[in-house]
Design a protein around this motif. Sequence first.
Motif, PDB file in Angstrom:
ATOM      1  N   ARG A   1       0.612  -1.009  -0.024  1.00 34.53           N
ATOM      2  CA  ARG A   1      -0.276   0.415   0.225  1.00 34.53           C
ATOM      3  C   ARG A   1       0.809   1.130  -0.227  1.00 34.53           C
ATOM      4  O   ARG A   1       0.182   2.396  -0.696  1.00 34.53           O
ATOM      5  CB  ARG A   1      -0.691  -0.136   1.467  1.00 34.53           C
ATOM      6  CG  ARG A   1      -1.811   1.316   1.209  1.00 34.53           C
ATOM      7  CD  ARG A   1      -2.947   0.706   2.748  1.00 34.53           C
ATOM      8  NE  ARG A   1      -3.409   2.638   3.176  1.00 34.53           N
ATOM      9  CZ  ARG A   1      -4.237   2.183   4.127  1.00 34.53           C
ATOM     10  NH1 ARG A   1      -3.911   1.132   5.012  1.00 34.53           N
ATOM     11  NH2 ARG A   1      -4.587   3.497   4.040  1.00 34.53           N
ATOM     12  N   PHE A   2       2.265   1.554   1.313  1.00 33.68           N
ATOM     13  CA  PHE A   2       2.883   2.674   0.931  1.00 33.68           C
ATOM     14  C   PHE A   2       3.424   2.597  -0.566  1.00 33.68           C
ATOM     15  O   PHE A   2       3.298   3.591  -1.104  1.00 33.68           O
ATOM     16  CB  PHE A   2       3.694   2.360   1.884  1.00 33.68           C
ATOM     17  CG  PHE A   2       4.845   3.268   1.963  1.00 33.68           C
ATOM     18  CD1 PHE A   2       4.640   4.320   2.525  1.00 33.68           C
ATOM     19  CD2 PHE A   2       5.991   3.151   1.194  1.00 33.68           C
ATOM     20  CE1 PHE A   2       5.349   5.858   3.383  1.00 33.68           C
ATOM     21  CE2 PHE A   2       6.795   4.655   1.427  1.00 33.68           C
ATOM     22  CZ  PHE A   2       6.810   5.305   2.462  1.00 33.68           C
ATOM     23  N   LEU A   3       3.654   1.011  -1.059  1.00 31.65           N
ATOM     24  CA  LEU A   3       4.354   1.995  -2.307  1.00 31.65           C
ATOM     25  C   LEU A   3       3.561   2.150  -3.440  1.00 31.65           C
ATOM     26  O   LEU A   3       3.828   3.638  -3.666  1.00 31.65           O
ATOM     27  CB  LEU A   3       5.466   0.390  -2.896  1.00 31.65           C
ATOM     28  CG  LEU A   3       6.798   0.187  -1.869  1.00 31.65           C
ATOM     29  CD1 LEU A   3       7.401  -0.803  -1.839  1.00 31.65           C
ATOM     30  CD2 LEU A   3       7.792   1.049  -1.964  1.00 31.65           C
ATOM     31  N   LEU A   4       2.163   1.486  -3.042  1.00 28.23           N
ATOM     32  CA  LEU A   4       1.754   2.381  -4.098  1.00 28.23           C
ATOM     33  C   LEU A   4       1.657   3.546  -4.670  1.00 28.23           C
ATOM     34  O   LEU A   4       1.272   4.030  -5.848  1.00 28.23           O
ATOM     35  CB  LEU A   4      -0.013   1.397  -4.539  1.00 28.23           C
ATOM     36  CG  LEU A   4       0.422   0.066  -4.922  1.00 28.23           C
ATOM     37  CD1 LEU A   4      -0.535  -1.033  -4.633  1.00 28.23           C
ATOM     38  CD2 LEU A   4       0.894  -0.271  -6.520  1.00 28.23           C
ATOM     39  N   LYS A   5       0.984   4.137  -2.606  1.00 28.87           N
ATOM     40  CA  LYS A   5       0.596   5.239  -2.674  1.00 28.87           C
ATOM     41  C   LYS A   5       2.287   6.320  -3.445  1.00 28.87           C
ATOM     42  O   LYS A   5       1.957   7.044  -4.042  1.00 28.87           O
ATOM     43  CB  LYS A   5      -0.106   5.589  -1.312  1.00 28.87           C
ATOM     44  CG  LYS A   5       0.117   6.910  -1.017  1.00 28.87           C
ATOM     45  CD  LYS A   5      -1.046   6.960   0.097  1.00 28.87           C
ATOM     46  CE  LYS A   5      -1.121   8.057   1.250  1.00 28.87           C
ATOM     47  NZ  LYS A   5       0.604   8.609   1.516  1.00 28.87           N
ATOM     48  N   GLU A   6       2.960   5.822  -2.964  1.00 31.47           N
ATOM     49  CA  GLU A   6       4.031   6.751  -3.132  1.00 31.47           C
ATOM     50  C   GLU A   6       4.523   6.764  -4.501  1.00 31.47           C
ATOM     51  O   GLU A   6       4.858   7.982  -5.447  1.00 31.47           O
ATOM     52  CB  GLU A   6       5.938   6.633  -2.512  1.00 31.47           C
ATOM     53  CG  GLU A   6       5.872   6.114  -0.751  1.00 31.47           C
ATOM     54  CD  GLU A   6       5.785   7.576  -0.819  1.00 31.47           C
ATOM     55  OE1 GLU A   6       7.258   8.593  -0.978  1.00 31.47           O
ATOM     56  OE2 GLU A   6       5.286   8.263  -0.166  1.00 31.47           O
ATOM     57  N   LEU A   7       4.291   5.077  -5.693  1.00 33.35           N
ATOM     58  CA  LEU A   7       4.428   5.854  -6.767  1.00 33.35           C
ATOM     59  C   LEU A   7       3.327   5.427  -7.930  1.00 33.35           C
ATOM     60  O   LEU A   7       3.723   6.223  -9.358  1.00 33.35           O
ATOM     61  CB  LEU A   7       5.218   4.419  -7.457  1.00 33.35           C
ATOM     62  CG  LEU A   7       6.006   4.185  -6.055  1.00 33.35           C
ATOM     63  CD1 LEU A   7       6.640   2.654  -6.710  1.00 33.35           C
ATOM     64  CD2 LEU A   7       7.773   4.814  -7.384  1.00 33.35           C
ATOM     65  N   TRP A   8       2.238   5.825  -7.501  1.00 33.98           N
ATOM     66  CA  TRP A   8       1.072   5.820  -8.719  1.00 33.98           C
ATOM     67  C   TRP A   8       0.446   6.928  -7.545  1.00 33.98           C
ATOM     68  O   TRP A   8      -1.207   6.676  -8.565  1.00 33.98           O
ATOM     69  CB  TRP A   8       0.608   4.496  -9.113  1.00 33.98           C
ATOM     70  CG  TRP A   8       1.473   3.319 -10.126  1.00 33.98           C
ATOM     71  CD1 TRP A   8       2.014   4.147 -10.896  1.00 33.98           C
ATOM     72  CD2 TRP A   8       2.157   2.781  -9.312  1.00 33.98           C
ATOM     73  NE1 TRP A   8       2.390   3.319 -11.950  1.00 33.98           N
ATOM     74  CE2 TRP A   8       3.052   2.502 -10.975  1.00 33.98           C
ATOM     75  CE3 TRP A   8       2.731   1.746  -8.435  1.00 33.98           C
ATOM     76  CZ2 TRP A   8       4.005   1.552 -11.003  1.00 33.98           C
ATOM     77  CZ3 TRP A   8       3.732   1.164  -8.715  1.00 33.98           C
ATOM     78  CH2 TRP A   8       4.067   0.845  -9.695  1.00 33.98           C
ATOM     79  N   ASP A   9      -0.266   7.382  -6.832  1.00 29.93           N
ATOM     80  CA  ASP A   9      -1.018   7.816  -6.479  1.00 29.93           C
ATOM     81  C   ASP A   9      -2.644   6.776  -5.874  1.00 29.93           C
ATOM     82  O   ASP A   9      -2.666   6.775  -5.157  1.00 29.93           O
ATOM     83  CB  ASP A   9      -1.413   9.528  -6.868  1.00 29.93           C
ATOM     84  CG  ASP A   9      -0.426   9.957  -6.627  1.00 29.93           C
ATOM     85  OD1 ASP A   9       0.482  10.168  -5.595  1.00 29.93           O
ATOM     86  OD2 ASP A   9       0.173  10.903  -7.269  1.00 29.93           O
ATOM     87  N   GLU A  10      -3.166   6.755  -6.961  1.00 28.05           N
ATOM     88  CA  GLU A  10      -4.423   6.088  -7.495  1.00 28.05           C
ATOM     89  C   GLU A  10      -4.574   4.700  -7.551  1.00 28.05           C
ATOM     90  O   GLU A  10      -5.742   3.960  -7.152  1.00 28.05           O
ATOM     91  CB  GLU A  10      -5.155   6.498  -8.537  1.00 28.05           C
ATOM     92  CG  GLU A  10      -6.006   8.287  -8.712  1.00 28.05           C
ATOM     93  CD  GLU A  10      -6.556   8.477  -7.171  1.00 28.05           C
ATOM     94  OE1 GLU A  10      -7.085   8.127  -7.116  1.00 28.05           O
ATOM     95  OE2 GLU A  10      -5.874  10.364  -6.859  1.00 28.05           O
ATOM     96  N   LEU A  11      -3.094   4.634  -8.360  1.00 27.29           N
ATOM     97  CA  LEU A  11      -3.496   2.285  -8.101  1.00 27.29           C
ATOM     98  C   LEU A  11      -3.164   1.958  -6.649  1.00 27.29           C
ATOM     99  O   LEU A  11      -2.998   2.985  -5.267  1.00 27.29           O
ATOM    100  CB  LEU A  11      -1.876   2.152  -8.966  1.00 27.29           C
ATOM    101  CG  LEU A  11      -2.141   2.634 -10.555  1.00 27.29           C
ATOM    102  CD1 LEU A  11      -1.034   2.546 -11.135  1.00 27.29           C
ATOM    103  CD2 LEU A  11      -3.572   1.357 -11.152  1.00 27.29           C
ATOM    104  N   THR A  12      -4.535   0.695  -6.685  1.00 24.67           N
ATOM    105  CA  THR A  12      -4.629  -0.456  -5.303  1.00 24.67           C
ATOM    106  C   THR A  12      -4.274  -1.673  -5.689  1.00 24.67           C
ATOM    107  O   THR A  12      -3.936  -2.143  -4.906  1.00 24.67           O
ATOM    108  CB  THR A  12      -5.916  -0.031  -5.181  1.00 24.67           C
ATOM    109  OG1 THR A  12      -6.850  -0.305  -5.179  1.00 24.67           O
ATOM    110  CG2 THR A  12      -6.068   1.111  -4.615  1.00 24.67           C
ATOM    111  N   ASP A  13      -3.810  -1.894  -7.226  1.00 16.91           N
ATOM    112  CA  ASP A  13      -3.795  -3.517  -7.829  1.00 16.91           C
ATOM    113  C   ASP A  13      -2.235  -3.510  -7.168  1.00 16.91           C
ATOM    114  O   ASP A  13      -0.762  -2.908  -8.001  1.00 16.91           O
ATOM    115  CB  ASP A  13      -4.208  -3.001  -8.948  1.00 16.91           C
ATOM    116  CG  ASP A  13      -3.825  -4.485  -9.245  1.00 16.91           C
ATOM    117  OD1 ASP A  13      -3.454  -5.631  -8.781  1.00 16.91           O
ATOM    118  OD2 ASP A  13      -4.100  -5.267 -10.427  1.00 16.91           O
TER     119      ASP A  13
END
Length: 229
Positions: free
Chosen positions: A178-190
């Motif tokens: 979750r942390f990495l997705l938020k840092e790198l893509w903002d909206e992506l959760t997959d």
Amino acid sequence: MTGAPIKVLVIDDEPPIRKLLRMGLATQGYEMLEAPSGKVALEKLAEDPALIILDLGLPDIDGHELLRTIRSRSESIPIVVLSSRGDEAGKVKALDLGADDYITKPFGMDELLARLRAALRHQLQVQGERPVFRTGDLSVDLVRRIVKVGEREIKLSPKEYDLLRVLVQHAGKVLTHRFLLKELWDELTDAQYLRVYVRQLRQKIETDPERPQFVLTETGIGYRLRAPD
């Protein structure tokens, strides 16, 4: 160690665990502060510990709530969580709430001490981020954006570099999906997007991508970059 000993606050309601930690920490010159409950732990924060070991299963306060409270009072103090084997959801929640690392009971003292050193190193790194990061044969120049394995320069795509940069900034610390997705893509959760880029990054920087030495998988939780040398 020179100067005043580093204070480690151990929050755990089990006397045998506290005794084990007291002996292990003493061998490395740490000063141990003990808290058998969440209430005592909050009082002990006034003694300015440099690091906290937190057992999530406390008798009076939910461990995650205590972690949230400690983080609200201090954003920078390293916190290593003790958790039961198989409690992946609890580990992920603790990391998302700001824990720096976790170790599973039963644990080896050598591994715990290594995790404590990594957490303290990471705190120093955040306070004065070094322009060149090194671990093993991997070096990352954060100013010139140059990545090398040995003497060989590695060409990364912008997203691969961004992933590596975030891992470097938190080297030694477990980063959740979750942390990495938020840092790198903002909206992506997959998390599948993340796995693709981790796989691509490993293909470029690992000698054997199937047995990585640098970008390590924490099963069901996320990834950890090997701590700096």
